[in-house]
Design an enzyme around this catalytic site. Sequence first.
Site, PDB file in Angstrom:
ATOM      1  N   ASP A  64     134.044  -8.544   9.123  1.00 17.01           N
ATOM      2  CA  ASP A  64     135.146  -8.018   8.295  1.00 17.01           C
ATOM      3  C   ASP A  64     134.770  -7.416   6.933  1.00 17.01           C
ATOM      4  O   ASP A  64     133.959  -8.000   6.207  1.00 17.01           O
ATOM      5  CB  ASP A  64     136.129  -9.144   7.934  1.00 17.01           C
ATOM      6  CG  ASP A  64     136.478 -10.023   9.091  1.00 17.01           C
ATOM      7  OD1 ASP A  64     136.036  -9.748  10.214  1.00 17.01           O
ATOM      8  OD2 ASP A  64     137.197 -11.007   8.859  1.00 17.01           O
ATOM      9  N   GLU A 246     144.985 -13.027  11.728  1.00 16.25           N
ATOM     10  CA  GLU A 246     143.908 -13.062  10.743  1.00 16.25           C
ATOM     11  C   GLU A 246     144.050 -11.892   9.768  1.00 16.25           C
ATOM     12  O   GLU A 246     144.736 -10.911  10.052  1.00 16.25           O
ATOM     13  CB  GLU A 246     142.539 -12.958  11.444  1.00 16.25           C
ATOM     14  CG  GLU A 246     142.265 -14.083  12.431  1.00 16.25           C
ATOM     15  CD  GLU A 246     140.895 -14.017  13.088  1.00 16.25           C
ATOM     16  OE1 GLU A 246     140.251 -15.062  13.199  1.00 16.25           O
ATOM     17  OE2 GLU A 246     140.464 -12.934  13.515  1.00 16.25           O
TER      18      GLU A 246
HETATM   19  C1  FRU Z   1     138.115 -12.101  11.417  1.00 19.21           C
HETATM   20  C2  FRU Z   1     137.556 -13.466  11.046  1.00 19.21           C
HETATM   21  C3  FRU Z   1     138.296 -14.030   9.852  1.00 19.21           C
HETATM   22  C4  FRU Z   1     137.298 -14.964   9.237  1.00 19.21           C
HETATM   23  C5  FRU Z   1     136.009 -14.231   9.473  1.00 19.21           C
HETATM   24  C6  FRU Z   1     134.822 -15.104   9.720  1.00 19.21           C
HETATM   25  O1  FRU Z   1     137.223 -11.304  12.101  1.00 19.21           O
HETATM   26  O2  FRU Z   1     137.626 -14.334  12.138  1.00 19.21           O
HETATM   27  O3  FRU Z   1     139.526 -14.639  10.184  1.00 19.21           O
HETATM   28  O4  FRU Z   1     137.546 -15.196   7.889  1.00 19.21           O
HETATM   29  O5  FRU Z   1     136.209 -13.402  10.607  1.00 19.21           O
HETATM   30  O6  FRU Z   1     133.634 -14.384   9.743  1.00 19.21           O
END
Ligand code: FRU
Length: 539
Positions: A64, A246
């Site tokens: 992300d 998310e």
């Molecule tokens: C989204 C996610 C988020 C989390 C991160 C962990 O892709 O699952 O929810 O904070 O990646 O790397």
Amino acid sequence: MKNKNSFNLLSVFLIALIFVAFISCKKDTKKSASKSIASIERSTEEVLYRPNFHFTPKANWMNDPNGMFYLNGKYHLYFQYYPEGNVWGPMHWGHAISEDMITWQEQQIALYPDELGLIFSGSAVVDKNNTSGFGKDGITPIVAIYTYHNMDGEKAGELNFQTQAIAYSLDEGMTWTKYDKNPVISNPGIKDFRDPKVIWDANSSKWIMALAAADKIMFYSSTNLKDWNLESEFGQEFGQHNGMWECPDLFPIKIEGTDKTKWVLIVSINPAAPNGGSGTQYFIGDFDGTKFTLDTNFKTQLEKQKAVWLDYGRDNYAGVTWSNIPEQDGRKLFIGWMSNWEYARDVPTETWRSAMTIPRELKLKKSENNYLLVSNPVSELSKYVSKIIIKDTLHVNRQKTIISKNEVDLSRISLQLEIKNLNESKYTFLFHNKFGDSLSFGLDNIEKKYFVNRQKSGKVAFSDKFSNTISKANRMNSSSTLNVQVLMDKTSIEVFYNDGETVMTEIFFPNQPFETLSVITSDEKLIIEHLKIEELKSN
Ligand code: FRU
């Protein structure tokens, strides 16, 4: 005779040479032989698969985008990063800086895991009024708000292992100090409780945080970024579920051509995206400083189609917008992670894994009763156009080679189509190479759908989820003209149909670069009114 003798001499010489070569080769260990193979593979990978104008980390795993803010001429991009391996691992925040969101300079790691946990996704704000009190000697603090993921708690089967924390920077985001009273929001007993995105809400004079909590969004408010109050929740009865919510983002935006402001709530979900795996939906409504309420028109839209998606391709996830874009600029600037949790760990690049999407400007359009959050590449991309080819009024009778040129895999292609046979035609635009790989996008008027098909695009066997389906999106209008903008950057295609109303982003891994673009039509009636091919080069 002479010939035979000289042959014998030559063969003795050659055998001796091979022997010497063999002996000296034996001195080399097997390791160095495999090393050189590995370095050849790496350089092939660099040439063939490293995107040219999309951000990738120099090495190792990225997911992300995090903490994006703009300050003093620089766009900052942090990202979920595992510096010790090319698959997901203990998360850090990597960091990159750009003056135009296209050419990035990777920086030292911004945030490292510590005893409270791994550093998961979050956001950053420029605290101009020093509400946090972190500012010193007139220096404006940047405050990052992120999730701690505590592995020990997770392993022990606890529910409260994700908490929210803050850190501040007094040197424009280069180095960070974690707040000594972290966490600032402890976990209320919700296993998935993460990805805080914070904005300053001028109406209520408060910081507002959108936080993903299992399959809903929780809104918190604060006056100092340290003490947070739960205001409200949204979403359990709306939109797509059957997956984890998310990386939310809440922000106001003007309806194009009006003075009216609406609020957009972006929510990523994994799995359960329209074409499989990870995807990003959005909601349009109002926010009164406390509560997000769906707009009634948008509610009707949701009754018809359950969820509305920012991107219908398989590779745009966890995207959010930049904070602190100057008012005179006023754009809503977005970037997403160009991959999908279904196969992100398996894609055939070893040195680095994954890229970000092209940064996009978001606009809100309202047509009749429908809202559409429209995306288009940022205008800064035009600086990288190195050559333009224009063709007008191309009549396509079933098949036509549009262009055969190496640079087609590093280009922006703008097409204006005149569709004569609105109900029975199918138009397939096809990139191909001499190896026999092909990648296509287009419009199926029978199904009333846009599509992207990477089923034969090269290396696809690394995951059975990668090319099991053709990605599709409903064509919402039935106009006889269609504008399409396509960005190609070696391993990614981003198709902006109908001026960005429907977007499809997908990655692919050809055996050789794509070098030809053709079109295949089901009839003889397609006219390409206008075609522009711009070669793009950033380095
Ligand atoms: C989204 C996610 C988020 C989390 C991160 C962990 O892709 O699952 O929810 O904070 O990646 O790397």
